[in-house]
Design an enzyme around this catalytic site. Structure first.
Site, PDB file in Angstrom:
ATOM      1  N   LYS A 124      43.819  43.942  41.070  1.00 16.65           N
ATOM      2  CA  LYS A 124      44.060  45.239  40.431  1.00 16.65           C
ATOM      3  C   LYS A 124      44.683  46.250  41.377  1.00 16.65           C
ATOM      4  CE  LYS A 124      41.026  45.478  36.455  1.00 16.65           C
ATOM      5  NZ  LYS A 124      40.026  46.288  35.756  1.00 16.65           N
ATOM      6  N   LYS A 207      44.943  34.835  32.463  1.00 17.03           N
ATOM      7  CA  LYS A 207      43.831  35.158  31.560  1.00 17.03           C
ATOM      8  C   LYS A 207      44.299  36.041  30.402  1.00 17.03           C
ATOM      9  CE  LYS A 207      40.987  38.446  32.684  1.00 17.03           C
ATOM     10  NZ  LYS A 207      39.990  39.373  33.232  1.00 17.03           N
ATOM     11  N   LYS A 210      43.086  42.573  27.890  1.00 18.77           N
ATOM     12  CA  LYS A 210      43.452  43.776  27.137  1.00 18.77           C
ATOM     13  C   LYS A 210      44.493  44.594  27.876  1.00 18.77           C
ATOM     14  CE  LYS A 210      38.565  45.158  27.426  1.00 18.77           C
ATOM     15  NZ  LYS A 210      37.934  45.031  28.717  1.00 18.77           N
TER      16      LYS A 210
HETATM   17  P1  TYM Z   1      35.591  43.153  30.807  1.00 19.42           P
HETATM   18  O1  TYM Z   1      35.509  44.431  30.051  1.00 19.42           O
HETATM   19  O2  TYM Z   1      36.860  42.819  31.498  1.00 19.42           O
HETATM   20  O3  TYM Z   1      35.260  41.939  29.840  1.00 19.42           O
HETATM   21  C1  TYM Z   1      34.067  41.933  29.067  1.00 19.42           C
HETATM   22  C2  TYM Z   1      33.537  40.508  28.956  1.00 19.42           C
HETATM   23  O4  TYM Z   1      34.534  39.666  28.371  1.00 19.42           O
HETATM   24  C3  TYM Z   1      34.777  38.552  29.224  1.00 19.42           C
HETATM   25  N1  TYM Z   1      36.195  38.207  29.139  1.00 19.42           N
HETATM   26  C4  TYM Z   1      36.647  36.977  28.881  1.00 19.42           C
HETATM   27  N2  TYM Z   1      36.011  35.820  28.627  1.00 19.42           N
HETATM   28  C5  TYM Z   1      36.777  34.737  28.403  1.00 19.42           C
HETATM   29  N3  TYM Z   1      38.138  34.761  28.407  1.00 19.42           N
HETATM   30  C6  TYM Z   1      38.814  35.901  28.657  1.00 19.42           C
HETATM   31  N4  TYM Z   1      40.144  35.921  28.650  1.00 19.42           N
HETATM   32  C7  TYM Z   1      38.067  37.082  28.911  1.00 19.42           C
HETATM   33  N5  TYM Z   1      38.399  38.380  29.190  1.00 19.42           N
HETATM   34  C8  TYM Z   1      37.245  39.043  29.331  1.00 19.42           C
HETATM   35  C9  TYM Z   1      34.394  39.026  30.614  1.00 19.42           C
HETATM   36  O5  TYM Z   1      34.106  37.954  31.468  1.00 19.42           O
HETATM   37  C10 TYM Z   1      33.205  39.897  30.327  1.00 19.42           C
HETATM   38  O6  TYM Z   1      32.033  39.110  30.194  1.00 19.42           O
HETATM   39  N6  TYM Z   1      33.058  44.034  35.010  1.00 19.42           N
HETATM   40  C11 TYM Z   1      32.925  43.717  33.597  1.00 19.42           C
HETATM   41  C12 TYM Z   1      32.118  44.726  32.828  1.00 19.42           C
HETATM   42  C13 TYM Z   1      30.762  44.988  33.374  1.00 19.42           C
HETATM   43  C14 TYM Z   1      29.646  44.115  33.319  1.00 19.42           C
HETATM   44  C15 TYM Z   1      28.577  44.852  33.924  1.00 19.42           C
HETATM   45  C16 TYM Z   1      29.445  42.831  32.836  1.00 19.42           C
HETATM   46  C17 TYM Z   1      30.370  46.123  33.991  1.00 19.42           C
HETATM   47  N7  TYM Z   1      29.041  46.049  34.310  1.00 19.42           N
HETATM   48  C18 TYM Z   1      27.305  44.266  34.057  1.00 19.42           C
HETATM   49  C19 TYM Z   1      28.192  42.268  32.964  1.00 19.42           C
HETATM   50  C20 TYM Z   1      27.129  42.995  33.569  1.00 19.42           C
HETATM   51  C21 TYM Z   1      34.324  43.676  32.991  1.00 19.42           C
HETATM   52  O7  TYM Z   1      35.249  44.241  33.476  1.00 19.42           O
HETATM   53  O8  TYM Z   1      34.380  43.021  31.812  1.00 19.42           O
END
Ligand code: TYM
Length: 348
Positions: A124, A207, A210
């Site tokens: 990022k 991947k 969004k």
């Molecule tokens: P984020 O917002 O990018 O994504 C949310 C969840 O969706 C999963 N995900 C995917 N799984 C499979 N294939 C994909 N292409 C894909 N894109 C996203 C992510 O693995 C995630 O589970 N850092 C985290 C948010 C967060 C969090 C937390 C998660 C903040 N605090 C505490 C767990 C526990 C994030 O950016 O997810």
């Protein structure tokens, strides 16, 4: 660092925490890798806490009005996908100050080197790390705080969050060691199923995200049936038919991705899908996948749209969730202040 303390997990009540960033609309990747599995966990009867992590979202620029809208939309997606706000706790992160407070303490526990090694940071921040926000660098320490403010023991996520959860474990272990306590659990990441890493429809090595500039690369939970079908029809594939065995998907990232998506949506194993479609051309597989995707996603989209008609009701649900979250996190974070050596004398 001294040897890690062995934390007996039995001491902690099984509790699930996970979060999604409202930094854009949710995708099929978020649905299959996270939301769908959050619902399964709720239905297994474990205590589940789910959060729209708005403080994480602002580590990169967010337009304030859009951020509010996306936070509500994310909450609507949780509910539309099957999260019951009476059974699970559903809220947005910034309403519970324990996250930011514990995040600060973890900034003082975690090491610069640990953060610098995070692949998400490197991706990022890119070549211009000097211009990235300090929040983006410290992001994983706030993530550890999200989880550990509830002493959560299990965290369902997609594959891309694995490294952040390893860091959460390191922070818990170092805190326990530094203060000679057995206070934080060492969390178990739950990364399971056929779609832990849903890939872009335009490039099977990237991947689905969004934040990808190409809307054709992803299926959004707000896409209508025609859009979903068109994106799947145009998804990149190779000229070969589907293989006879799962091994035949090796080195065919786009084919593998579509098969994985089919398996995750239908609740079948990848083996079963391959057995069913062995030898089929993508020209016939894609319409089947599109049909399945529309059947599974369009009821969710319809329900999201209905919920979005009443933003005040969504805000009310988030507020109630935040009150319940606060009731769990407050005593835990108060205890952390005590362990660290801060005076807590207000109201005495
Ligand atoms: P984020 O917002 O990018 O994504 C949310 C969840 O969706 C999963 N995900 C995917 N799984 C499979 N294939 C994909 N292409 C894909 N894109 C996203 C992510 O693995 C995630 O589970 N850092 C985290 C948010 C967060 C969090 C937390 C998660 C903040 N605090 C505490 C767990 C526990 C994030 O950016 O997810």
């Amino acid at each position: 660092m001294s040897e890690p303390v062995q934390t007996p997990q039995t001491k902690f009540t099984p509790r699930i925490f996970s979060g999604i960033q409202p930094s854009g609309g949710l995708t099929l990747g978020n649905y299959l890798g996270a939301l769908k599995r959050f619902v399964e966990k709720q239905d297994e009867g474990i205590e589940t806490i789910y959060c729209m992590v708005d403080l994480h979202a602002i580590t990169v620029w967010q337009d304030p009005e859009k951020l509010r809208q996306q936070t509500r939309e994310g909450a609507a997606a949780f509910i539309a996908a099957g999260i019951d706000p009476a059974r699970s706790i559903l809220f947005n992160q910034s309403q519970v100050s324990a996250h930011a407070e514990l995040g600060w303490i973890f900034n003082c526990v975690a090491r610069m080197g640990w953060m610098g090694r995070m692949t998400q940071w490197k991706d990022k921040a890119g070549k211009n790390a000097e211009a990235a926000s300090l929040g983006l660098f410290a992001y994983p320490s706030l993530m550890a705080a999200d989880i550990l403010a509830y002493q959560a023991t299990m965290v369902p996520v997609g594959e891309d969050q694995k490294q952040h959860l390893e860091l959460t474990r390191d922070i818990a272990i170092k805190f326990n060691n530094d203060f000679k306590v057995d206070f934080f659990p060492v969390v178990d990441p739950i990364i399971e199923g056929a779609a832990t890493r849903v890939m872009s429809l335009r490039d099977g090595t990237k991947k689905m995200s969004k934040s990808d500039p190409s809307d054709q690369s992803r299926i959004n939970l707000t896409d209508d049936s025609d859009m979903i079908a068109a994106k799947i029809r145009k998804a990149k594939t190779d000229p070969e038919p589907l293989p006879e065995t799962v091994d035949g998907l090796k080195d065919r990232p786009e084919a593998k991705n579509l098969v994985n998506i089919y398996a995750a949506l239908s609740g079948q194993s990848v083996d079963q899908v391959v057995a069913e479609y062995a030898g089929a051309q993508f020209g016939s597989f894609k319409p089947k996948l599109a049909e399945l995707a529309v059947a599974k996603l369009s009821p969710i989209t319809t329900e999201m749209n209905r919920l979005m008609q009443d933003p005040a009701e969504i805000d009310r649900i988030l507020g109630q969730g935040a009150d319940r979250a606060e009731a769990i996190a407050r005593p835990i974070v108060d205890k952390v202040y005590d362990i660290v050596g801060m005076i807590r004398s207000r109201g005495r």
